[in-house]
Design a protein around this motif. Sequence first.
Motif, PDB file in Angstrom:
ATOM      1  N   THR A   6       0.787  -1.249  -0.014  1.00 57.41           N
ATOM      2  CA  THR A   6       0.054  -0.061   0.037  1.00 57.41           C
ATOM      3  C   THR A   6       0.659   1.168  -0.039  1.00 57.41           C
ATOM      4  O   THR A   6       0.358   2.489   0.003  1.00 57.41           O
ATOM      5  CB  THR A   6      -0.803   0.192   1.154  1.00 57.41           C
ATOM      6  OG1 THR A   6      -0.061   0.277   2.587  1.00 57.41           O
ATOM      7  CG2 THR A   6      -1.849  -1.113   1.315  1.00 57.41           C
ATOM      8  N   HIS A   7       2.121   1.110   0.058  1.00 56.22           N
ATOM      9  CA  HIS A   7       2.918   2.593  -0.130  1.00 56.22           C
ATOM     10  C   HIS A   7       4.436   1.997  -0.580  1.00 56.22           C
ATOM     11  O   HIS A   7       5.201   1.472   0.239  1.00 56.22           O
ATOM     12  CB  HIS A   7       2.788   3.166   1.523  1.00 56.22           C
ATOM     13  CG  HIS A   7       3.875   4.338   1.273  1.00 56.22           C
ATOM     14  ND1 HIS A   7       3.213   5.403   1.935  1.00 56.22           N
ATOM     15  CD2 HIS A   7       5.082   4.633   1.190  1.00 56.22           C
ATOM     16  CE1 HIS A   7       3.845   6.299   1.809  1.00 56.22           C
ATOM     17  NE2 HIS A   7       5.252   5.927   1.379  1.00 56.22           N
ATOM     18  N   CYS A   8       4.635   2.121  -1.842  1.00 56.87           N
ATOM     19  CA  CYS A   8       5.827   2.039  -2.240  1.00 56.87           C
ATOM     20  C   CYS A   8       6.345   3.050  -3.419  1.00 56.87           C
ATOM     21  O   CYS A   8       5.545   3.851  -3.752  1.00 56.87           O
ATOM     22  CB  CYS A   8       6.045   0.642  -3.179  1.00 56.87           C
ATOM     23  SG  CYS A   8       4.573   0.484  -4.296  1.00 56.87           S
ATOM     24  N   HIS A   9       7.380   3.288  -3.524  1.00 59.01           N
ATOM     25  CA  HIS A   9       8.253   4.294  -4.419  1.00 59.01           C
ATOM     26  C   HIS A   9       8.701   3.807  -5.665  1.00 59.01           C
ATOM     27  O   HIS A   9       9.870   3.967  -5.972  1.00 59.01           O
ATOM     28  CB  HIS A   9       8.994   5.257  -3.651  1.00 59.01           C
ATOM     29  CG  HIS A   9       8.520   6.155  -2.534  1.00 59.01           C
ATOM     30  ND1 HIS A   9       7.429   7.058  -2.617  1.00 59.01           N
ATOM     31  CD2 HIS A   9       8.404   5.860  -1.143  1.00 59.01           C
ATOM     32  CE1 HIS A   9       7.172   7.370  -1.417  1.00 59.01           C
ATOM     33  NE2 HIS A   9       7.840   6.852  -0.580  1.00 59.01           N
ATOM     34  N   LEU A  10       8.023   3.053  -6.388  1.00 56.14           N
ATOM     35  CA  LEU A  10       8.200   2.533  -7.715  1.00 56.14           C
ATOM     36  C   LEU A  10       9.007   3.209  -8.773  1.00 56.14           C
ATOM     37  O   LEU A  10       9.742   2.863  -9.532  1.00 56.14           O
ATOM     38  CB  LEU A  10       7.310   1.815  -8.425  1.00 56.14           C
ATOM     39  CG  LEU A  10       6.662   0.459  -7.371  1.00 56.14           C
ATOM     40  CD1 LEU A  10       5.400  -0.187  -7.914  1.00 56.14           C
ATOM     41  CD2 LEU A  10       7.647  -0.569  -7.013  1.00 56.14           C
ATOM     42  N   GLY A  92      -1.370  11.930  -0.751  1.00 51.87           N
ATOM     43  CA  GLY A  92      -0.370  11.836   0.330  1.00 51.87           C
ATOM     44  C   GLY A  92       0.974  11.274  -0.440  1.00 51.87           C
ATOM     45  O   GLY A  92       0.856  11.079  -1.763  1.00 51.87           O
ATOM     46  N   GLU A  93       1.863  11.101  -0.037  1.00 53.03           N
ATOM     47  CA  GLU A  93       2.223  11.153   1.433  1.00 53.03           C
ATOM     48  C   GLU A  93       2.428  12.644   1.906  1.00 53.03           C
ATOM     49  O   GLU A  93       2.788  13.500   1.453  1.00 53.03           O
ATOM     50  CB  GLU A  93       3.241  10.516   2.215  1.00 53.03           C
ATOM     51  CG  GLU A  93       4.630  10.622   1.321  1.00 53.03           C
ATOM     52  CD  GLU A  93       5.686   9.700   1.923  1.00 53.03           C
ATOM     53  OE1 GLU A  93       5.971   9.747   3.189  1.00 53.03           O
ATOM     54  OE2 GLU A  93       6.043   8.782   1.213  1.00 53.03           O
ATOM     55  N   THR A  94       1.547  13.120   3.151  1.00 53.84           N
ATOM     56  CA  THR A  94       1.562  14.553   3.465  1.00 53.84           C
ATOM     57  C   THR A  94       1.611  14.466   5.003  1.00 53.84           C
ATOM     58  O   THR A  94       1.273  13.137   5.482  1.00 53.84           O
ATOM     59  CB  THR A  94       0.263  15.206   3.114  1.00 53.84           C
ATOM     60  OG1 THR A  94       0.445  16.669   3.710  1.00 53.84           O
ATOM     61  CG2 THR A  94      -1.043  14.509   3.701  1.00 53.84           C
ATOM     62  N   PHE A 153      -1.882   6.364   8.938  1.00 53.44           N
ATOM     63  CA  PHE A 153      -0.591   6.821   9.313  1.00 53.44           C
ATOM     64  C   PHE A 153       0.440   5.350   8.564  1.00 53.44           C
ATOM     65  O   PHE A 153       0.326   4.599   9.167  1.00 53.44           O
ATOM     66  CB  PHE A 153      -0.657   6.543  10.792  1.00 53.44           C
ATOM     67  CG  PHE A 153      -0.774   7.917  11.476  1.00 53.44           C
ATOM     68  CD1 PHE A 153      -2.214   8.237  11.548  1.00 53.44           C
ATOM     69  CD2 PHE A 153      -0.140   8.759  12.200  1.00 53.44           C
ATOM     70  CE1 PHE A 153      -2.693   9.317  12.045  1.00 53.44           C
ATOM     71  CE2 PHE A 153      -0.617   9.941  12.822  1.00 53.44           C
ATOM     72  CZ  PHE A 153      -1.786  10.128  12.735  1.00 53.44           C
ATOM     73  N   HIS A 154       0.915   6.050   7.747  1.00 52.43           N
ATOM     74  CA  HIS A 154       1.867   5.129   7.069  1.00 52.43           C
ATOM     75  C   HIS A 154       3.380   5.052   7.825  1.00 52.43           C
ATOM     76  O   HIS A 154       3.676   5.841   8.675  1.00 52.43           O
ATOM     77  CB  HIS A 154       2.356   5.458   5.685  1.00 52.43           C
ATOM     78  CG  HIS A 154       3.729   6.120   5.317  1.00 52.43           C
ATOM     79  ND1 HIS A 154       4.655   5.209   4.821  1.00 52.43           N
ATOM     80  CD2 HIS A 154       3.924   7.048   5.365  1.00 52.43           C
ATOM     81  CE1 HIS A 154       5.725   6.076   4.615  1.00 52.43           C
ATOM     82  NE2 HIS A 154       5.482   7.235   4.772  1.00 52.43           N
ATOM     83  N   CYS A 155       4.129   3.899   7.807  1.00 59.29           N
ATOM     84  CA  CYS A 155       5.379   3.614   8.258  1.00 59.29           C
ATOM     85  C   CYS A 155       5.017   3.897   9.894  1.00 59.29           C
ATOM     86  O   CYS A 155       6.149   4.711  10.308  1.00 59.29           O
ATOM     87  CB  CYS A 155       6.421   4.444   7.988  1.00 59.29           C
ATOM     88  SG  CYS A 155       8.066   3.810   8.203  1.00 59.29           S
ATOM     89  N   THR A 203       5.914  -1.442   1.886  1.00 57.44           N
ATOM     90  CA  THR A 203       7.231  -1.749   1.854  1.00 57.44           C
ATOM     91  C   THR A 203       8.039  -0.527   1.984  1.00 57.44           C
ATOM     92  O   THR A 203       8.978  -0.262   2.678  1.00 57.44           O
ATOM     93  CB  THR A 203       7.880  -2.315   0.849  1.00 57.44           C
ATOM     94  OG1 THR A 203       7.296  -1.549  -0.443  1.00 57.44           O
ATOM     95  CG2 THR A 203       7.544  -3.643   0.317  1.00 57.44           C
ATOM     96  N   ASP A 204       7.184   0.708   1.533  1.00 52.41           N
ATOM     97  CA  ASP A 204       8.020   2.192   1.650  1.00 52.41           C
ATOM     98  C   ASP A 204       9.285   1.817   0.816  1.00 52.41           C
ATOM     99  O   ASP A 204      10.490   2.484   0.929  1.00 52.41           O
ATOM    100  CB  ASP A 204       8.228   2.642   2.932  1.00 52.41           C
ATOM    101  CG  ASP A 204       8.455   4.136   2.923  1.00 52.41           C
ATOM    102  OD1 ASP A 204       8.016   4.723   1.853  1.00 52.41           O
ATOM    103  OD2 ASP A 204       8.936   4.726   3.922  1.00 52.41           O
ATOM    104  N   CYS A 205       9.421   0.914  -0.128  1.00 50.17           N
ATOM    105  CA  CYS A 205      10.557   0.840  -0.869  1.00 50.17           C
ATOM    106  C   CYS A 205      10.769   2.006  -1.754  1.00 50.17           C
ATOM    107  O   CYS A 205       9.848   2.613  -2.227  1.00 50.17           O
ATOM    108  CB  CYS A 205      10.478  -0.445  -1.645  1.00 50.17           C
ATOM    109  SG  CYS A 205       9.229  -0.710  -2.892  1.00 50.17           S
TER     110      CYS A 205
HETATM  111 ZN   LIG Z   1       7.038   7.008   1.351  1.00 47.87          ZN
END
Ligand SMILES: [Zn+2]
Length: 257
Positions: A6-10, A92-94, A153-155, A203-205
């Motif tokens: 639900t949150h990656c930076h591909l 987001g992310e914000t 709230f991510h990470c 992952t927030d990869c």
């Molecule tokens: Zn991120």
Amino acid sequence: MELIDTHCHLTFNDLIRDVDGVIVRSKAAGVTSWITVGTDMQENLKAIELTGRFENMYAAIGMHPHDAKDVTAQTLKELKELSQNKKVVAIGETGLDYHYNLSLHQDQRRVFAEHLRIAAELALPVIIHCRKAFDETMEVLDNHAGQVEKIVFHCFSGSAEQAKIVLEKGYYISFTGVVTFKNARIKQQAAKIVPTDRLMLETDCPYMSPEPMRKQKLNEPALMVHTAEYLAELKEMDLTDFADAITATSKTFFGLP
Ligand SMILES: [Zn+2]
Ligand SMILES: [Zn+2]
């Protein structure tokens, strides 16, 4: 098993250059949908473009609190226009990052509030980045109470006590591979109290590979299965049941098919 990162930076350089390989490995591991998150206008555009290439890929767009100092009225207008794209599923992310302090607090708060306003107008969920600013983040959210329907709230890096506050407000919590680290006891205690209908994984990869792959410098969606395994065990749940539950939560949260 069908998990959603639900949150990656591909779109970040290290991942985009091998994105086809990244997606093949991810599917093989059971991570079959992705929300790639933009952090500035250039990345937002790249994220939307990338979603056009993969069926189960969606985008979240926003201006990272690090870059709040550069956000103008024009930026926000563009952001709002871009968020009409049907593959954009969140704003987001914000939020607030008082760890790195790359933008002044007042700028971060202003831009955070503007993101909440846009999300409320477009009825989109919001992905929150909160670092060393828990009380201040809650305060901004309280000022906009009832306007944004869904907030995650991510990470998540808070304590069980803070997780409880977040849950009581009706918000969601997402964990990265950091929760698998040996020194992450506080986060593990928080994870224990988050029910699966409020819990998501990411992952927030390319950052922060989970154990036992922590030494792999470049994190990617395929590695999220390790975080899923870890949390299923922590919650004394069968992995498939855990995966099904959090996938259902993620689909509901982001309105995915
Ligand atoms: Zn991120
Ligand atoms: Zn973040």
